[in-house]
Write a protein that holds these residues in place. Structure first.
Motif, PDB file in Angstrom:
ATOM      1  N   UNK A 109       1.056   9.109  -6.019  1.00 11.95           N
ATOM      2  CA  UNK A 109       1.083  10.640  -5.645  1.00 11.95           C
ATOM      3  C   UNK A 109       2.386  11.091  -6.575  1.00 11.95           C
ATOM      4  N   UNK A 118     -14.641   4.058  -1.891  1.00 15.64           N
ATOM      5  CA  UNK A 118     -13.452   4.880  -2.180  1.00 15.64           C
ATOM      6  C   UNK A 118     -13.405   5.851  -0.842  1.00 15.64           C
ATOM      7  N   UNK A 119     -12.142   5.741  -0.532  1.00 14.26           N
ATOM      8  CA  UNK A 119     -11.771   6.659   0.760  1.00 14.26           C
ATOM      9  C   UNK A 119     -10.317   7.184   0.713  1.00 14.26           C
ATOM     10  N   UNK A 120     -10.203   8.141   1.466  1.00 17.39           N
ATOM     11  CA  UNK A 120      -8.743   8.786   1.653  1.00 17.39           C
ATOM     12  C   UNK A 120      -7.707   7.725   2.506  1.00 17.39           C
ATOM     13  N   UNK A 121      -6.585   8.018   1.792  1.00 14.49           N
ATOM     14  CA  UNK A 121      -5.462   6.987   2.082  1.00 14.49           C
ATOM     15  C   UNK A 121      -5.364   6.596   3.560  1.00 14.49           C
ATOM     16  N   UNK A 122      -5.678   7.457   4.680  1.00 15.55           N
ATOM     17  CA  UNK A 122      -5.299   7.108   6.037  1.00 15.55           C
ATOM     18  C   UNK A 122      -6.513   5.937   6.470  1.00 15.55           C
ATOM     19  N   UNK A 124      -5.770   7.302  -6.646  1.00 14.58           N
ATOM     20  CA  UNK A 124      -5.659   8.750  -6.799  1.00 14.58           C
ATOM     21  C   UNK A 124      -4.538   9.001  -5.753  1.00 14.58           C
ATOM     22  N   UNK A 125      -4.239  10.422  -5.799  1.00 11.06           N
ATOM     23  CA  UNK A 125      -3.209  11.163  -5.031  1.00 11.06           C
ATOM     24  C   UNK A 125      -3.959  10.808  -3.626  1.00 11.06           C
ATOM     25  N   UNK A 126      -5.294  11.148  -3.567  1.00 12.59           N
ATOM     26  CA  UNK A 126      -5.820  11.442  -2.162  1.00 12.59           C
ATOM     27  C   UNK A 126      -6.225  10.007  -1.357  1.00 12.59           C
ATOM     28  N   UNK A 127      -6.372   9.084  -2.301  1.00 13.72           N
ATOM     29  CA  UNK A 127      -6.829   7.534  -1.652  1.00 13.72           C
ATOM     30  C   UNK A 127      -7.148   6.733  -2.902  1.00 13.72           C
ATOM     31  N   UNK A 128      -7.893   5.662  -2.658  1.00 12.72           N
ATOM     32  CA  UNK A 128      -8.098   4.472  -3.495  1.00 12.72           C
ATOM     33  C   UNK A 128      -9.739   4.117  -3.381  1.00 12.72           C
ATOM     34  N   UNK A 138       0.867  -1.433   0.049  1.00 13.20           N
ATOM     35  CA  UNK A 138       0.012   0.178   0.095  1.00 13.20           C
ATOM     36  C   UNK A 138       0.742   1.443   0.004  1.00 13.20           C
ATOM     37  N   UNK A 164       0.630   4.209  -2.807  1.00 16.81           N
ATOM     38  CA  UNK A 164       0.377   5.461  -2.673  1.00 16.81           C
ATOM     39  C   UNK A 164       1.506   6.368  -3.233  1.00 16.81           C
ATOM     40  N   UNK A 168     -11.668  10.517  -2.653  1.00 22.12           N
ATOM     41  CA  UNK A 168     -10.917  10.420  -3.970  1.00 22.12           C
ATOM     42  C   UNK A 168     -11.733  10.492  -5.126  1.00 22.12           C
ATOM     43  N   UNK A 169     -12.680   9.823  -5.048  1.00 22.51           N
ATOM     44  CA  UNK A 169     -13.780   9.873  -6.275  1.00 22.51           C
ATOM     45  C   UNK A 169     -14.909   9.194  -5.670  1.00 22.51           C
ATOM     46  N   UNK A 223       2.392  10.981  -9.611  1.00 25.18           N
ATOM     47  CA  UNK A 223       1.465  11.390 -10.927  1.00 25.18           C
ATOM     48  C   UNK A 223       2.121  11.038 -12.067  1.00 25.18           C
ATOM     49  N   UNK A 261      -0.712  12.294   4.331  1.00 25.68           N
ATOM     50  CA  UNK A 261      -0.759  11.057   3.644  1.00 25.68           C
ATOM     51  C   UNK A 261      -1.877  11.043   2.555  1.00 25.68           C
ATOM     52  N   UNK A 262      -2.849  11.928   2.683  1.00 28.26           N
ATOM     53  CA  UNK A 262      -4.002  12.029   1.666  1.00 28.26           C
ATOM     54  C   UNK A 262      -3.747  13.201   1.096  1.00 28.26           C
TER      55      UNK A 262
END
Lengths: 537, 537
Positions: free
Chosen positions: A290, A403-407, A441-445, A282, A286, B232-233, A292, B153-154
């Motif tokens: 990030x 989908x949620x932010x990385x943390x 995504x940069x922000x999460x998955x 993970x 990430x 993220x989406x 890109x 992180x996010x």
């Protein structure tokens, strides 16, 4: 011919190998195959139509039965057990926007509800026919499927919105272009369906979600025609495309969509990399997201999914050799498989893969070349056929995604799998559950979890089992702060959970907006918005 | 201190060199400097407040005057000629969402309209105070400016929405991050203003428009609080962020915004390339945009803008030497300047620039290195100060911008410039007009045109001159099929042209949606939607 009670073409079987079947039996017990209802049985329950005759509307029993459901697990239960209890009163196959307008006027005059039907691949109940006194017209969009215009200078293509994935790509490929939208349902889903459910394809990292591809189009609504012109970007107030995206048939029928296309890529590769465990994998994915990089896909399987994939692959000796090698490199029983795709100009692809591999190696990633990736690409639209063969062995397969932010990603994965396990334990059953991140995504998955569990052979019991499972995983998703859907949409199955992310004010705003286009509430009633509303329709 | 009647800080002058002034005089005649109204004169017209006292509301004359206008040309005419004829009855400086809610309730109880005020940089009349019997409260957001949370992180940062550009970047830079949103108004515009007007920064090619950066936030509306979580989406129906983006104060007050940030880049370069003529240059920039290279900026000036830029630069001898060299390479009187920026990892930047240059050379582009680009970067927020010094010389500067698909770009540029020339010819005046493409996409580009023309020294005549010019260029934009704004928004000045792209049904849908959040129509009345509506408020 297309299966009426399962996935895909009935000439295609993607059967499970004996080792994989033994693996599944060992994990959750032997399946109990049941006898499916026949097509004749399924059609025998179709009642008389309540719609007056119209030259564009078919009221034939089989046509109505084939347009009554999607591909969700409760839909399958109804089809397989011969329990379909609600059918559209008629099915129209419009060939023009004029005919769509005529049909909307006809439905309005009859007091009928209208359900837009694309390819019938919804897995969340977008197509369910409401019970009750109101007649229902299904609007099958499959005949609005032509490439109407291709502007190569602006890289814009206008299509009839009922075009299926393969037909869309074939029409573009003839000119040297591609849309690049490849959801797993690609073979049977339609452009219009993608737009109104906010679909996301397997190579969204390069091509974007359908939101980024959808440049404009035409929507026929009970209140009139919404014609959305194309601009590369605009600051002119509210973006009308965003009223159409995710509207799930509640505001009208998309007849034409203009999409952003690209020339066919020079090359495409898919590489596989293994990691010793989830945390390392993970962290790598990430950092790659990030950075890109111009990649087209990042898809990370957790340890159970990796094990399942290797077991399903067959080639026992080859896999054993691979596992020996991986074990020696530190990837043992907790190993996780990352698939990395890159698409485009050769030099760009090479640079992107090299950079991604550099990041992967920092997290002890072990690259194993392109063979597994090529295999994945070959089977990308075939693995969904497994659902048919497992059903025949007495197993149900269902999936949920968020989908949620990385943390929150790891906690989400664990919570969804645990919720499923606990829910089926209540029913005295085991579940084989595994997860991958398919869109990053940069922000999460996105977090995409699959459940395999045994069918009981009894309709009511299997429906209850699914309801218990579905409620448990959806509650886990919203309690951890994920969206109720990353790519499948809301339909009926997710509607009860929508308020958790939209809030009461947001839900009310959506309802208010939809009523502007559909004052009488005739468009796909009961879908998308939380169920309180359905009572008032 | 900030200028009350012009751009920026009054300690900064960016005066025009004598050659450039001579150039302008030769093209459109000698300017007629007029005497500006004083601050005291401007404040002397402020009438008694119609609002009841409130501990959070200032009714001081100067405060009300300073919050009464933006930076559009008609706003400047009012300030410079001492003709401000409409002031808010009070200005509040809320320090929390609670205070915003309290102030909305107060305004509602008083029957007051509310105008959200960010940095006061609107150039299209977002801040104009309506005439009439209804009292008006200006909500100055500048005290809601803190970084509330940074999730590394996010890569998400939560800010008070009133934060100004430099303050936002400084707070992020302390942690090694950047938002990367640099509109020309950067120094005085706010995050909340960017979101509700769909702003786009100079390096949008890397960082995206504000639409792509805005991940969630909190909006206080007359109907309640809209709290938009970050994902993220999502495929969960209508995207609530899209109700906030471009809403221009019509639905509520954004108090917090979460934005997608990135670590500070390793390097950043700006290269200049000249082309022999527009057609070659446009072909090059289109191909570069469609190659989807990791660049941060593409900015192409037409021949007149290129000439103007070289003249403004000073350094007569250096420029003459450059022009000799360029002439020898085929870039003569029709030469066009392309600025190419790249930002990020060193290797990626190098690759992207090399690939872009390869495409440029195919169209006879002549690279001239980084000196001009560095100069541009130094002056990126200073050139707007020229508006002050030119005004003192008796010249007005105004701009319009649009975006359209590639096949329309050249025709749009020619039509907008011609419309301006014809419009001022009616008034017996010449106009110096030039254009650049500042934001490019695979599908098309923004078209940004500047007009310099003489002031008459008479308020009514100068207002009429502007009205003639503005109407002519806006009509040209919509008739050719551009959006009425790519980055400035709609406000009052563009509202009459919005129906051309939204259609009557789309306009009605927007109006209907806004009323959900603002049933009494108290939020920024008269802005964004076409003027028919204002009569009913």
């Amino acid at each position: 011919m297309r299966r009426w009670n399962g996935w895909g073409d009935d000439s295609i079987d993607f059967s499970i190998n004996s080792d994989a079947l033994a693996f599944l039996q060992q994990r959750i017990g032997k399946g109990l195959p049941a006898t499916d209802a026949t097509l004749a049985q399924a059609c025998s329950g179709v009642p008389a139509s309540r719609l007056p005759a119209h030259r564009l509307v078919s009221t034939t029993g089989e046509v109505r039965m084939r347009n009554s459901l999607g591909q969700s697990l409760p839909d399958w239960l109804k089809m397989r057990f011969g329990k379909i209890d609600s059918f559209p009163d008629g099915v129209a196959f419009p060939e023009s926007a004029d005919q769509v307008r005529e049909l909307l006027a006809y439905a309005s005059a009859c007091g009928a509800a209208v359900i837009p039907y694309g390819g019938g691949t919804s897995v969340v109940g977008h197509l369910s026919v409401p019970h009750g006194a109101q007649p229902v017209l299904s609007m099958n969009m499959s005949r609005l499927s032509s490439l109407l215009n291709l502007d190569k200078k602006a890289q814009l293509a206008r299509f009839g919105a009922g075009v299926f994935g393969p037909d869309l790509e074939a029409q573009l490929r003839a000119h040297g272009y591609t849309l690049g939208h490849f959801p797993q349902s690609f073979e049977y889903s339609t452009l219009g369906g993608w737009v109104v459910t906010r679909s996301s394809g397997q190579q969204s990292l390069r091509y974007g979600r359908i939101e980024q591809m959808f440049a404009g189009g035409k929507l026929e609504t009970p209140a009139g025609t919404l014609d959305i012109p194309t601009f590369p970007a605009s600051a002119a107030g509210t973006d009308l495309r965003e009223m159409v995206l995710g509207s799930e048939g509640r505001i009208g029928i998309l007849t034409e969509a203009v999409v952003r296309v690209t020339p066919l890529p020079e090359c495409e590769v898919f590489h596989a990399v293994f990691f010793p465990d989830w945390d390392a994998a993970q962290e790598a994915i990430r950092h790659i997201a990030q950075a890109k990089l111009p990649l087209s896909m990042l898809r990370l399987s957790n340890a159970t999914e990796t094990l399942t994939t290797l077991t399903l692959a067959g080639h026992k000796k080859l896999i054993a050799a691979l596992e020996t090698y991986l074990g020696w490199r530190g990837c043992k029983e907790n190993k996780c498989l990352l698939m990395i795709g890159a698409t485009g100009h050769k030099a760009t692809v090479k640079n992107a893969i090299n950079t991604a591999m550099r990041i992967a190696r920092k997290q002890n990633g072990v690259p194993v070349g392109q063979a597994m990736g090529q295999k994945w690409k070959q089977n990308r639209f075939r693995s969904v056929y497994l659902r048919n063969s497992l059903w025949q062995q007495g197993y149900a397969i269902d999936t949920v995604e968020t989908a949620c932010d990385w943390p929150k990603v790891k906690g989400m994965m664990l919570a969804v799998e645990q919720a499923a396990t606990d829910a089926l334990a209540e029913c005295g059953e085991l579940v084989h559950t595994y997860t991958h991140l398919s869109h990053v995504y940069a922000q999460g998955a996105s977090v995409y979890t699959t459940f395999a569990y045994r069918l009981s052979g009894n309709y009511e019991q299997d429906l209850a089992r699914w309801q218990t499972l579905k409620a448990a995983v959806c509650e886990a998703i919203v309690s951890i702060g994920g969206t109720i859907s990353h790519q499948h949409g809301v339909g009926t199955d997710h509607a009860p959970y929508l308020s958790a992310e939209k809030g009461e004010l947001g839900i009310a705003a959506m309802r208010h907006l939809y009523r502007h286009f559909d004052p009488s509430g005739m468009m796909n009633p009961g879908k998308l918005l939380p169920p309180e509303e359905t009572a008032s329709i």
